[in-house]
Design a protein around this motif. Structure first.
Motif, PDB file in Angstrom:
ATOM      1  N   LEU A   1       0.832  -1.205   0.000  1.00  0.00           N
ATOM      2  CA  LEU A   1       0.000   0.000   0.000  1.00  0.00           C
ATOM      3  C   LEU A   1       0.865   1.254   0.000  1.00  0.00           C
ATOM      4  O   LEU A   1       0.569   2.234  -0.689  1.00  0.00           O
ATOM      5  N   ALA A   2       1.938   1.228   0.788  1.00  0.00           N
ATOM      6  CA  ALA A   2       2.853   2.370   0.835  1.00  0.00           C
ATOM      7  C   ALA A   2       3.493   2.591  -0.529  1.00  0.00           C
ATOM      8  O   ALA A   2       3.653   3.739  -0.976  1.00  0.00           O
ATOM      9  N   LEU A   3       3.854   1.504  -1.201  1.00  0.00           N
ATOM     10  CA  LEU A   3       4.447   1.616  -2.534  1.00  0.00           C
ATOM     11  C   LEU A   3       3.463   2.224  -3.519  1.00  0.00           C
ATOM     12  O   LEU A   3       3.808   3.127  -4.293  1.00  0.00           O
ATOM     13  N   ILE A   4       2.218   1.745  -3.489  1.00  0.00           N
ATOM     14  CA  ILE A   4       1.192   2.273  -4.395  1.00  0.00           C
ATOM     15  C   ILE A   4       0.951   3.755  -4.126  1.00  0.00           C
ATOM     16  O   ILE A   4       0.878   4.578  -5.051  1.00  0.00           O
ATOM     17  N   ALA A   5       0.847   4.101  -2.840  1.00  0.00           N
ATOM     18  CA  ALA A   5       0.566   5.485  -2.468  1.00  0.00           C
ATOM     19  C   ALA A   5       1.697   6.418  -2.876  1.00  0.00           C
ATOM     20  O   ALA A   5       1.464   7.518  -3.383  1.00  0.00           O
TER      21      ALA A   5
ATOM     22  N   CYS B   1       3.913   5.850  -5.209  1.00  0.00           N
ATOM     23  CA  CYS B   1       3.966   5.923  -6.677  1.00  0.00           C
ATOM     24  C   CYS B   1       2.974   6.978  -7.172  1.00  0.00           C
ATOM     25  O   CYS B   1       3.235   7.673  -8.172  1.00  0.00           O
ATOM     26  N   PHE B   2       1.845   7.100  -6.475  1.00  0.00           N
ATOM     27  CA  PHE B   2       0.887   8.164  -6.801  1.00  0.00           C
ATOM     28  C   PHE B   2       1.502   9.542  -6.568  1.00  0.00           C
ATOM     29  O   PHE B   2       1.368  10.439  -7.407  1.00  0.00           O
ATOM     30  N   THR B   3       2.188   9.720  -5.435  1.00  0.00           N
ATOM     31  CA  THR B   3       2.803  11.024  -5.173  1.00  0.00           C
ATOM     32  C   THR B   3       3.905  11.309  -6.189  1.00  0.00           C
ATOM     33  O   THR B   3       4.094  12.458  -6.591  1.00  0.00           O
ATOM     34  N   TRP B   4       4.617  10.269  -6.601  1.00  0.00           N
ATOM     35  CA  TRP B   4       5.631  10.436  -7.657  1.00  0.00           C
ATOM     36  C   TRP B   4       4.954  10.826  -8.969  1.00  0.00           C
ATOM     37  O   TRP B   4       5.431  11.718  -9.687  1.00  0.00           O
TER      38      TRP B   4
ATOM     39  N   LEU C   1      -3.289  11.422   3.834  1.00  0.00           N
ATOM     40  CA  LEU C   1      -1.917  11.942   3.823  1.00  0.00           C
ATOM     41  C   LEU C   1      -1.301  11.808   2.438  1.00  0.00           C
ATOM     42  O   LEU C   1      -0.655  12.737   1.943  1.00  0.00           O
ATOM     43  N   ALA C   2      -1.497  10.654   1.794  1.00  0.00           N
ATOM     44  CA  ALA C   2      -0.948  10.443   0.457  1.00  0.00           C
ATOM     45  C   ALA C   2      -1.545  11.431  -0.544  1.00  0.00           C
ATOM     46  O   ALA C   2      -0.839  11.963  -1.407  1.00  0.00           O
ATOM     47  N   ILE C   3      -2.844  11.675  -0.433  1.00  0.00           N
ATOM     48  CA  ILE C   3      -3.493  12.648  -1.330  1.00  0.00           C
ATOM     49  C   ILE C   3      -2.916  14.032  -1.111  1.00  0.00           C
ATOM     50  O   ILE C   3      -2.604  14.758  -2.064  1.00  0.00           O
ATOM     51  N   GLY C   4      -2.749  14.418   0.158  1.00  0.00           N
ATOM     52  CA  GLY C   4      -2.182  15.727   0.461  1.00  0.00           C
ATOM     53  C   GLY C   4      -0.771  15.879  -0.073  1.00  0.00           C
ATOM     54  O   GLY C   4      -0.424  16.903  -0.674  1.00  0.00           O
ATOM     55  N   MET C   5       0.048  14.855   0.122  1.00  0.00           N
ATOM     56  CA  MET C   5       1.421  14.902  -0.394  1.00  0.00           C
ATOM     57  C   MET C   5       1.426  14.958  -1.922  1.00  0.00           C
ATOM     58  O   MET C   5       2.236  15.660  -2.524  1.00  0.00           O
ATOM     59  N   GLY C   6       0.507  14.218  -2.536  1.00  0.00           N
ATOM     60  CA  GLY C   6       0.440  14.234  -3.992  1.00  0.00           C
ATOM     61  C   GLY C   6       0.042  15.594  -4.537  1.00  0.00           C
ATOM     62  O   GLY C   6       0.629  16.083  -5.508  1.00  0.00           O
ATOM     63  N   ILE C   7      -0.932  16.226  -3.887  1.00  0.00           N
ATOM     64  CA  ILE C   7      -1.379  17.551  -4.336  1.00  0.00           C
ATOM     65  C   ILE C   7      -0.251  18.562  -4.262  1.00  0.00           C
ATOM     66  O   ILE C   7      -0.037  19.349  -5.191  1.00  0.00           O
TER      67      ILE C   7
ATOM     68  N   PHE D   1      11.646  17.934 -18.192  1.00  0.00           N
ATOM     69  CA  PHE D   1      10.616  17.059 -17.624  1.00  0.00           C
ATOM     70  C   PHE D   1      11.239  15.876 -16.899  1.00  0.00           C
ATOM     71  O   PHE D   1      10.835  15.527 -15.783  1.00  0.00           O
ATOM     72  N   MET D   2      12.230  15.242 -17.540  1.00  0.00           N
ATOM     73  CA  MET D   2      12.857  14.072 -16.943  1.00  0.00           C
ATOM     74  C   MET D   2      13.522  14.414 -15.619  1.00  0.00           C
ATOM     75  O   MET D   2      13.416  13.671 -14.637  1.00  0.00           O
ATOM     76  N   TYR D   3      14.197  15.556 -15.573  1.00  0.00           N
ATOM     77  CA  TYR D   3      14.816  15.987 -14.313  1.00  0.00           C
ATOM     78  C   TYR D   3      13.742  16.282 -13.268  1.00  0.00           C
ATOM     79  O   TYR D   3      13.892  15.948 -12.094  1.00  0.00           O
ATOM     80  N   GLY D   4      12.662  16.924 -13.707  1.00  0.00           N
ATOM     81  CA  GLY D   4      11.604  17.291 -12.773  1.00  0.00           C
ATOM     82  C   GLY D   4      10.945  16.084 -12.134  1.00  0.00           C
ATOM     83  O   GLY D   4      10.765  16.036 -10.908  1.00  0.00           O
ATOM     84  N   GLN D   5      10.586  15.094 -12.957  1.00  0.00           N
ATOM     85  CA  GLN D   5       9.934  13.908 -12.390  1.00  0.00           C
ATOM     86  C   GLN D   5      10.911  13.069 -11.590  1.00  0.00           C
ATOM     87  O   GLN D   5      10.517  12.381 -10.640  1.00  0.00           O
ATOM     88  N   ALA D   6      12.193  13.138 -11.940  1.00  0.00           N
ATOM     89  CA  ALA D   6      13.190  12.348 -11.218  1.00  0.00           C
ATOM     90  C   ALA D   6      13.311  12.769  -9.765  1.00  0.00           C
ATOM     91  O   ALA D   6      13.704  11.968  -8.905  1.00  0.00           O
ATOM     92  N   SER D   7      12.945  14.027  -9.461  1.00  0.00           N
ATOM     93  CA  SER D   7      13.026  14.488  -8.075  1.00  0.00           C
ATOM     94  C   SER D   7      12.058  13.737  -7.163  1.00  0.00           C
ATOM     95  O   SER D   7      12.230  13.732  -5.943  1.00  0.00           O
ATOM     96  N   GLY D   8      11.047  13.087  -7.763  1.00  0.00           N
ATOM     97  CA  GLY D   8      10.071  12.353  -6.966  1.00  0.00           C
ATOM     98  C   GLY D   8      10.343  10.867  -6.861  1.00  0.00           C
ATOM     99  O   GLY D   8       9.625  10.149  -6.158  1.00  0.00           O
ATOM    100  N   VAL D   9      11.400  10.383  -7.541  1.00  0.00           N
ATOM    101  CA  VAL D   9      11.704   8.946  -7.531  1.00  0.00           C
ATOM    102  C   VAL D   9      11.985   8.446  -6.118  1.00  0.00           C
ATOM    103  O   VAL D   9      11.690   7.299  -5.773  1.00  0.00           O
ATOM    104  N   VAL D  10      12.541   9.327  -5.294  1.00  0.00           N
ATOM    105  CA  VAL D  10      12.933   8.921  -3.947  1.00  0.00           C
ATOM    106  C   VAL D  10      11.725   8.599  -3.059  1.00  0.00           C
ATOM    107  O   VAL D  10      11.860   7.890  -2.061  1.00  0.00           O
ATOM    108  N   GLU D  11      10.549   9.097  -3.412  1.00  0.00           N
ATOM    109  CA  GLU D  11       9.385   8.903  -2.546  1.00  0.00           C
ATOM    110  C   GLU D  11       8.979   7.430  -2.408  1.00  0.00           C
ATOM    111  O   GLU D  11       8.745   6.962  -1.284  1.00  0.00           O
ATOM    112  N   PRO D  12       8.842   6.655  -3.505  1.00  0.00           N
ATOM    113  CA  PRO D  12       8.523   5.230  -3.314  1.00  0.00           C
ATOM    114  C   PRO D  12       9.588   4.498  -2.508  1.00  0.00           C
ATOM    115  O   PRO D  12       9.266   3.618  -1.699  1.00  0.00           O
ATOM    116  N   ILE D  13      10.849   4.874  -2.699  1.00  0.00           N
ATOM    117  CA  ILE D  13      11.929   4.234  -1.945  1.00  0.00           C
ATOM    118  C   ILE D  13      11.775   4.534  -0.456  1.00  0.00           C
ATOM    119  O   ILE D  13      11.829   3.637   0.392  1.00  0.00           O
TER     120      ILE D  13
END
Length: 271
Positions: free
Chosen positions: A14-18, A20-23, A162-168, A192-204
């Motif tokens: 569930l944490a991974l799915i959530a 991934c949504f924020t990413w 919390l996941a929705i808030g972080m995603g927003i 774009f690639m650099y921008g989205q890459a900043s969120g890769v750390v969230e699922p980890i």
């Protein structure tokens, strides 16, 4: 009901799915670079303020308050894990801030913080936002991990809120990386690639947070407070100063208030 179905899923999954949504929301915000080359500084400051407000509200409503309630329910004074974990989270992020090379938005290359490197300005800007996302992913992971503890203070609905808030709030953060990079001469695709890459750390960070909670047991209140302290450090050290640095303090403050109100609404209504 959906909530009942989610209860049967492993909290780490569930944490991974959530997260991934924020990413995904970070990537969605970064995608604005395909439509805009510039972003008005007032708009950017409001966006940064909004992100700060969401994180402040989430730190209390989704993390500190449940930590205090859990501690008191187990016979421990609520302030002990709250203060201990909160300060530990702040010190941890301070340590990361001191060693991770990064550059705040709008500053020249020579003002980069952390260990000195010859990395490009674009990489340092991405790492600055990546630093923001570590505690966000950690907080979401800890929230879902807490559900497995069976505590009445933790619920899947609250973790989802919390996941929705972080995603927003990740949406404007993605744009805050990609659009300035485009303005500095990078192609739209690279920005774009650099921008989205900043969120890769969230699922980890989310997986680490949820997994740690499942093995900690009685240390759960400390983990929740730790995530809160890490988020507040980011807000005070980075988001608020950046949003207030260009003379748009009133608009940035309004963004903070709106972000706080939205996150409080999500947590109280859904949690």
């Amino acid at each position: 009901m959906l909530i009942d179905l989610l209860k049967d899923i492993n909290p780490v999954m569930l944490a991974l799915i959530a997260t991934c949504f924020t990413w995904f929301m970070t990537a969605l915000g970064a995608g604005l670079v395909f439509f805009f080359k510039n972003i008005n500084k007032k708009v950017l400051d409001v966006m940064l303020g909004f992100a700060a407000g969401v994180m402040i509200a989430a730190s209390f409503w989704s993390l500190l308050n449940p930590a205090i309630e859990m501690a008191e329910a187990s016979g421990i004074p609520g302030w002990i894990p709250a203060i201990t974990g909160f300060l530990a989270g702040g010190f941890f992020l301070q340590f990361v801030d001191m060693i991770l090379p990064h550059l705040h938005l709008g500053l020249p290359r020579e003002d980069a913080e952390g260990i000195k490197t010859n990395w490009k300005r674009s990489v340092l800007l991405v790492l600055s936002i990546t630093l923001h996302n570590i505690p966000e992913g950690l907080a979401v992971g800890v929230a879902f991990g807490a559900v497995a503890s069976g505590s009445s203070s933790a619920s899947i609905a609250g973790a989802i809120a919390l996941a929705i808030g972080m995603g927003i709030q990740n949406f404007p953060e993605g744009a805050a990386v990609s659009i300035p990079l485009r303005r500095e001469g990078l192609s739209r695709t690279k920005s774009f690639m650099y921008g989205q890459a900043s969120g890769v750390v969230e699922p980890i960070a989310g997986i680490i947070g949820a997994s740690a909670v499942l093995t900690m047991g009685s240390a759960l209140p400390y983990a929740l407070a730790f995530a809160a302290g890490a988020m507040i450090f980011v807000v005070v050290e980075e988001l608020i100063p950046e949003s207030q640095s260009s003379g748009n303090s009133h608009m940035a403050t309004a963004g903070v208030m709106l972000g706080f109100a939205l996150m409080m609404l999500l947590d109280v209504a859904l949690g």
